[in-house]
Design a protein around this motif. Structure first.
Motif, short mmCIF file in Angstrom:
data_model
loop_
_atom_site.label_atom_id
_atom_site.label_comp_id
_atom_site.label_asym_id
_atom_site.label_seq_id
_atom_site.Cartn_x
_atom_site.Cartn_y
_atom_site.Cartn_z
N PRO A 87 0.82 -1.22 0.00
CA PRO A 87 0.00 0.00 0.00
C PRO A 87 0.85 1.27 0.00
O PRO A 87 1.95 1.30 0.56
N VAL A 88 0.32 2.31 -0.63
CA VAL A 88 0.99 3.61 -0.64
C VAL A 88 0.08 4.68 -0.05
O VAL A 88 0.39 5.87 -0.08
N ALA A 89 -1.05 4.26 0.49
CA ALA A 89 -1.99 5.18 1.15
C ALA A 89 -2.75 4.39 2.20
O ALA A 89 -2.78 3.16 2.19
N THR B 121 15.19 -1.30 -7.11
CA THR B 121 15.07 0.16 -7.06
C THR B 121 13.62 0.61 -7.24
O THR B 121 13.19 1.59 -6.63
N ALA B 122 12.87 -0.11 -8.08
CA ALA B 122 11.46 0.23 -8.25
C ALA B 122 10.69 -0.02 -6.96
O ALA B 122 9.82 0.78 -6.56
N TYR B 123 11.02 -1.12 -6.27
CA TYR B 123 10.32 -1.40 -5.01
C TYR B 123 10.74 -0.41 -3.93
O TYR B 123 9.92 -0.02 -3.10
N LEU B 124 11.99 0.01 -3.97
CA LEU B 124 12.45 1.02 -3.02
C LEU B 124 11.68 2.33 -3.23
O LEU B 124 11.26 2.97 -2.26
N ALA B 125 11.47 2.71 -4.48
CA ALA B 125 10.68 3.91 -4.76
C ALA B 125 9.27 3.75 -4.23
O ALA B 125 8.67 4.72 -3.70
N ARG B 126 8.71 2.56 -4.37
CA ARG B 126 7.35 2.33 -3.86
C ARG B 126 7.33 2.43 -2.33
O ARG B 126 6.40 3.02 -1.75
#
Length: 308
Positions: free
Chosen positions: A26-28, A63-68
């Motif tokens: 989740p991002v929210a 890196t994509a998961y780190l950004a997430r």
């Protein structure tokens, strides 16, 4: 062949991202400890893929998961305990992403990842994560040619409370310190550090390591000791230790097997044992491996054998 490797690396990364369900994080909304536990599980499985296939194809995934996760940290609400656990998870991922960056031929990015790992571990109050980050920073400084800095960082990490309390971390730090002393041509110090690594590892008998440290076993210690022997010019000892590492490696450690097989071939070439080196490289399978570091070294060995 190069295009095939790039395709396989991209395919592997996409498959891993899909299987692990990285987009499900989740991002929210409200973040609970159970959510962070699931994040930690995904990071652990990502690290397991690294030991199997190498990190080149996993670097963009990491890196994509780190950004997430950074979007998660900024967009979700949570309490202090969850915040601490989330920072520890981000530190864990940064350290793994640093190793993947090295395999992808991005040493500069690896250095940044290790620094980010240290920052997040400090924010989390995660002493084990801090020790890991310091160890990686020491290793990177050595790779970059900053030998004295590497030795200072490594010694400081060994003086930390986590290193004193965790024999597995102490074993890793002592083994890497041995390589630093060997590169500095300090034979007595290198020998002391190799012995200290072995003793620390013996004290860890029965200890369950975190996922990122599961690579550290008798095989890895033998391989690291071999690197120290090689730096000291003790090539027969380095060859013996490398062969021991290969003998002890678990079948699942395919990246380590390729790494140490290339190291064995390099040592055999350096000693003039070209027939043995040719036999060694003939058995190396890099078809499913995504590591520029390893394939470049193997190419050099092949070129040397072809022109000698």
């Amino acid at each position: 062949m190069q295009r095939r490797r790039e395709f396989m690396a991209t395919s592997t990364g996409a498959t891993v991202a899909l299987v692990l369900g990285l987009e499900e994080t989740p991002v929210a909304g409200r973040l609970a400890l159970s959510d962070v536990d699931r994040i930690g599980g995904k990071i652990g499985r990502l690290a397991a893929h690294f030991t199997s296939t190498g990190g080149g194809g996993l670097y963009p995934v990491a890196t994509a998961y780190l950004a997430r996760l950074r979007r998660t940290a900024d967009g979700c609400t949570y309490g202090p305990r969850v915040e601490q656990a989330l920072n520890a998870a981000i530190s864990d991922l940064c350290s793994s992403a640093g190793w993947a960056a090295l395999d992808a031929g991005e040493p500069g990015q690896a250095r940044l990842m290790y620094a980010d790992a240290l920052q997040s571990a400090i924010l989390a109050g995660d002493r084990r994560g801090q020790a890991r980050a310091w160890s990686n920073l020491a290793m990177q400084a050595r790779v970059d040619g900053r030998l004295r800095e590497s030795l200072r960082i490594n010694r400081a990490a060994l003086e930390s409370r986590q290193a004193r309390q965790d024999p597995l971390i102490a074993a890793l730090l002592h083994a890497r310190l041995a390589i630093g002393h060997a590169r500095a041509k300090d034979r007595p110090a290198a020998a002391r550090s190799i012995l200290a690594a072995e003793r620390a590892y013996d004290r860890a008998d029965g200890t369950t390591p975190p996922p990122w440290l599961r690579f550290l076993d008798g095989a890895e210690l033998a391989g690291l000791a071999a690197i120290a022997h090689q730096a000291l010019g003790r090539l027969p000892d380095a060859e013996t230790a490398t062969a021991q590492a290969l003998e002890l490696l678990a079948p699942s450690m395919r990246r380590s097997r390729a790494f140490y097989a290339v190291q064995l071939a390099e040592l055999q070439v350096a000693q003039g044992h070209l027939d043995r080196a040719a036999t060694t490289v003939a058995d190396i399978d890099t078809g499913a491996l995504s590591s520029q570091r390893i394939t470049e070294r193997l190419t050099v060995v092949h070129r040397t054998l072809a022109t000698t």
